[in-house]
Design a protein around this motif. Structure first.
Motif, PDB file in Angstrom:
ATOM      1  N   TYR A  37       0.857  -1.167   0.000  1.00  0.00           N
ATOM      2  CA  TYR A  37       0.000   0.000   0.000  1.00  0.00           C
ATOM      3  C   TYR A  37       0.900   1.227   0.000  1.00  0.00           C
ATOM      4  O   TYR A  37       2.096   1.131   0.305  1.00  0.00           O
ATOM      5  CB  TYR A  37      -0.901   0.026   1.253  1.00  0.00           C
ATOM      6  CG  TYR A  37      -1.958  -1.043   1.263  1.00  0.00           C
ATOM      7  CD1 TYR A  37      -1.635  -2.377   1.474  1.00  0.00           C
ATOM      8  CD2 TYR A  37      -3.306  -0.725   1.056  1.00  0.00           C
ATOM      9  CE1 TYR A  37      -2.600  -3.364   1.474  1.00  0.00           C
ATOM     10  CE2 TYR A  37      -4.282  -1.711   1.065  1.00  0.00           C
ATOM     11  CZ  TYR A  37      -3.917  -3.014   1.273  1.00  0.00           C
ATOM     12  OH  TYR A  37      -4.889  -3.995   1.275  1.00  0.00           O
ATOM     13  N   ARG A  38       0.322   2.370  -0.328  1.00  0.00           N
ATOM     14  CA  ARG A  38       1.104   3.594  -0.261  1.00  0.00           C
ATOM     15  C   ARG A  38       0.245   4.731   0.260  1.00  0.00           C
ATOM     16  O   ARG A  38      -0.979   4.710   0.138  1.00  0.00           O
ATOM     17  CB  ARG A  38       1.695   3.945  -1.616  1.00  0.00           C
ATOM     18  CG  ARG A  38       0.680   4.289  -2.702  1.00  0.00           C
ATOM     19  CD  ARG A  38       1.395   4.434  -4.053  1.00  0.00           C
ATOM     20  NE  ARG A  38       0.462   4.789  -5.121  1.00  0.00           N
ATOM     21  CZ  ARG A  38       0.804   4.839  -6.407  1.00  0.00           C
ATOM     22  NH1 ARG A  38       2.049   4.550  -6.784  1.00  0.00           N
ATOM     23  NH2 ARG A  38      -0.093   5.180  -7.318  1.00  0.00           N
ATOM     24  N   GLN A  39       0.917   5.710   0.826  1.00  0.00           N
ATOM     25  CA  GLN A  39       0.201   6.837   1.422  1.00  0.00           C
ATOM     26  C   GLN A  39       1.000   8.115   1.259  1.00  0.00           C
ATOM     27  O   GLN A  39       2.205   8.138   1.529  1.00  0.00           O
ATOM     28  CB  GLN A  39      -0.066   6.566   2.899  1.00  0.00           C
ATOM     29  CG  GLN A  39      -0.958   7.597   3.555  1.00  0.00           C
ATOM     30  CD  GLN A  39      -1.369   7.186   4.954  1.00  0.00           C
ATOM     31  OE1 GLN A  39      -0.703   6.395   5.615  1.00  0.00           O
ATOM     32  NE2 GLN A  39      -2.515   7.700   5.405  1.00  0.00           N
ATOM     33  N   GLN A  43      -3.486  12.200   2.736  1.00  0.00           N
ATOM     34  CA  GLN A  43      -4.372  11.391   1.913  1.00  0.00           C
ATOM     35  C   GLN A  43      -4.534  10.007   2.518  1.00  0.00           C
ATOM     36  O   GLN A  43      -3.768   9.600   3.387  1.00  0.00           O
ATOM     37  CB  GLN A  43      -3.823  11.281   0.483  1.00  0.00           C
ATOM     38  CG  GLN A  43      -3.717  12.601  -0.243  1.00  0.00           C
ATOM     39  CD  GLN A  43      -3.240  12.429  -1.681  1.00  0.00           C
ATOM     40  OE1 GLN A  43      -3.309  11.342  -2.249  1.00  0.00           O
ATOM     41  NE2 GLN A  43      -2.776  13.522  -2.265  1.00  0.00           N
ATOM     42  N   GLN A  44      -5.560   9.288   2.042  1.00  0.00           N
ATOM     43  CA  GLN A  44      -5.787   7.941   2.534  1.00  0.00           C
ATOM     44  C   GLN A  44      -4.763   6.974   1.975  1.00  0.00           C
ATOM     45  O   GLN A  44      -4.233   7.168   0.870  1.00  0.00           O
ATOM     46  CB  GLN A  44      -7.196   7.482   2.135  1.00  0.00           C
ATOM     47  CG  GLN A  44      -8.309   8.108   2.949  1.00  0.00           C
ATOM     48  CD  GLN A  44      -9.649   7.432   2.705  1.00  0.00           C
ATOM     49  OE1 GLN A  44      -9.919   6.977   1.598  1.00  0.00           O
ATOM     50  NE2 GLN A  44     -10.482   7.371   3.727  1.00  0.00           N
ATOM     51  N   ARG A  45      -4.503   5.948   2.754  1.00  0.00           N
ATOM     52  CA  ARG A  45      -3.619   4.884   2.275  1.00  0.00           C
ATOM     53  C   ARG A  45      -4.344   4.128   1.160  1.00  0.00           C
ATOM     54  O   ARG A  45      -5.531   3.825   1.287  1.00  0.00           O
ATOM     55  CB  ARG A  45      -3.270   3.941   3.428  1.00  0.00           C
ATOM     56  CG  ARG A  45      -2.175   2.960   3.151  1.00  0.00           C
ATOM     57  CD  ARG A  45      -1.749   2.257   4.427  1.00  0.00           C
ATOM     58  NE  ARG A  45      -1.140   3.179   5.386  1.00  0.00           N
ATOM     59  CZ  ARG A  45      -0.569   2.799   6.522  1.00  0.00           C
ATOM     60  NH1 ARG A  45      -0.516   1.506   6.832  1.00  0.00           N
ATOM     61  NH2 ARG A  45      -0.061   3.682   7.343  1.00  0.00           N
ATOM     62  N   GLU A  46      -3.629   3.833   0.092  1.00  0.00           N
ATOM     63  CA  GLU A  46      -4.258   3.160  -1.039  1.00  0.00           C
ATOM     64  C   GLU A  46      -3.532   1.875  -1.404  1.00  0.00           C
ATOM     65  O   GLU A  46      -2.317   1.746  -1.239  1.00  0.00           O
ATOM     66  CB  GLU A  46      -4.303   4.085  -2.264  1.00  0.00           C
ATOM     67  CG  GLU A  46      -2.953   4.460  -2.834  1.00  0.00           C
ATOM     68  CD  GLU A  46      -3.075   5.241  -4.142  1.00  0.00           C
ATOM     69  OE1 GLU A  46      -4.198   5.550  -4.568  1.00  0.00           O
ATOM     70  OE2 GLU A  46      -2.011   5.535  -4.735  1.00  0.00           O
ATOM     71  N   ALA A  91       5.447   8.450  -2.472  1.00  0.00           N
ATOM     72  CA  ALA A  91       4.624   8.120  -1.302  1.00  0.00           C
ATOM     73  C   ALA A  91       5.459   7.312  -0.332  1.00  0.00           C
ATOM     74  O   ALA A  91       6.578   6.879  -0.652  1.00  0.00           O
ATOM     75  CB  ALA A  91       3.390   7.329  -1.714  1.00  0.00           C
ATOM     76  N   TYR A  93       5.581   3.783   1.216  1.00  0.00           N
ATOM     77  CA  TYR A  93       5.064   2.472   0.824  1.00  0.00           C
ATOM     78  C   TYR A  93       5.110   1.522   2.014  1.00  0.00           C
ATOM     79  O   TYR A  93       6.139   1.399   2.682  1.00  0.00           O
ATOM     80  CB  TYR A  93       5.885   1.909  -0.335  1.00  0.00           C
ATOM     81  CG  TYR A  93       5.536   2.539  -1.663  1.00  0.00           C
ATOM     82  CD1 TYR A  93       5.884   3.865  -1.927  1.00  0.00           C
ATOM     83  CD2 TYR A  93       4.841   1.833  -2.640  1.00  0.00           C
ATOM     84  CE1 TYR A  93       5.541   4.461  -3.138  1.00  0.00           C
ATOM     85  CE2 TYR A  93       4.504   2.424  -3.848  1.00  0.00           C
ATOM     86  CZ  TYR A  93       4.852   3.735  -4.089  1.00  0.00           C
ATOM     87  OH  TYR A  93       4.517   4.327  -5.286  1.00  0.00           O
ATOM     88  N   TYR A  94       3.980   0.863   2.242  1.00  0.00           N
ATOM     89  CA  TYR A  94       3.842  -0.030   3.381  1.00  0.00           C
ATOM     90  C   TYR A  94       3.587  -1.460   2.912  1.00  0.00           C
ATOM     91  O   TYR A  94       2.773  -1.697   2.014  1.00  0.00           O
ATOM     92  CB  TYR A  94       2.665   0.395   4.262  1.00  0.00           C
ATOM     93  CG  TYR A  94       2.839   1.729   4.922  1.00  0.00           C
ATOM     94  CD1 TYR A  94       2.420   2.893   4.298  1.00  0.00           C
ATOM     95  CD2 TYR A  94       3.411   1.828   6.186  1.00  0.00           C
ATOM     96  CE1 TYR A  94       2.574   4.123   4.891  1.00  0.00           C
ATOM     97  CE2 TYR A  94       3.561   3.059   6.803  1.00  0.00           C
ATOM     98  CZ  TYR A  94       3.146   4.200   6.148  1.00  0.00           C
ATOM     99  OH  TYR A  94       3.293   5.423   6.762  1.00  0.00           O
TER     100      TYR A  94
END
Length: 116
Positions: A37-39, A43-46, A91, A93-94
């Motif tokens: 995911y990235r954030q 902004q929201q995490r996507e 972003a 990145y998770y």
């Protein structure tokens, strides 16, 4: 308890490539799915990409054809290869995994910055 550690982020020029790694310790054997995911701040995490234990893969439309998620079970590692990077890919990145018993587990994140 499983922990996730990401690495591989950094600064790259537009059009360049990076490969992110996420190591699950001690094992990712019990994971039902894993993903990236990235954030961006504010902004929201996507979702970027996910992979189920059975091998089903999904990508966000914005990264299809440019990013590839893969895994190495022997190394308890999930990768995200990112090609043709764009400034809008910038972003944090998770890595995320869903454990059969423990539920969702998140890494601490790794920053990716793409300069134009």
């Amino acid at each position: 308890q499983v922990t996730l550690v990401e690495s591989g982020g950094g600064l790259v020029q537009a059009g360049g490539s990076l490969r992110l790694s996420c190591v699950a310790s001690p094992t990712m054997r019990t994971m039902q799915s894993m993903g990236w995911y990235r954030q961006v701040p504010g902004q929201q995490r996507e979702l970027v990409a996910t992979m189920t234990a059975g091998g089903r893969i999904d990508y966000a439309d914005s990264v299809k054809g440019r990013f590839t998620i893969s895994r190495d079970n022997a190394r308890n590692t999930v990768y995200l290869k990112m090609n043709s990077l764009k400034p809008e890919d910038t972003a944090n990145y998770y890595c995320q995994m869903t454990d059969f018993l423990a539920g969702d587990i998140w890494g601490q994140g790794t920053q990716v910055t793409v300069s134009s």
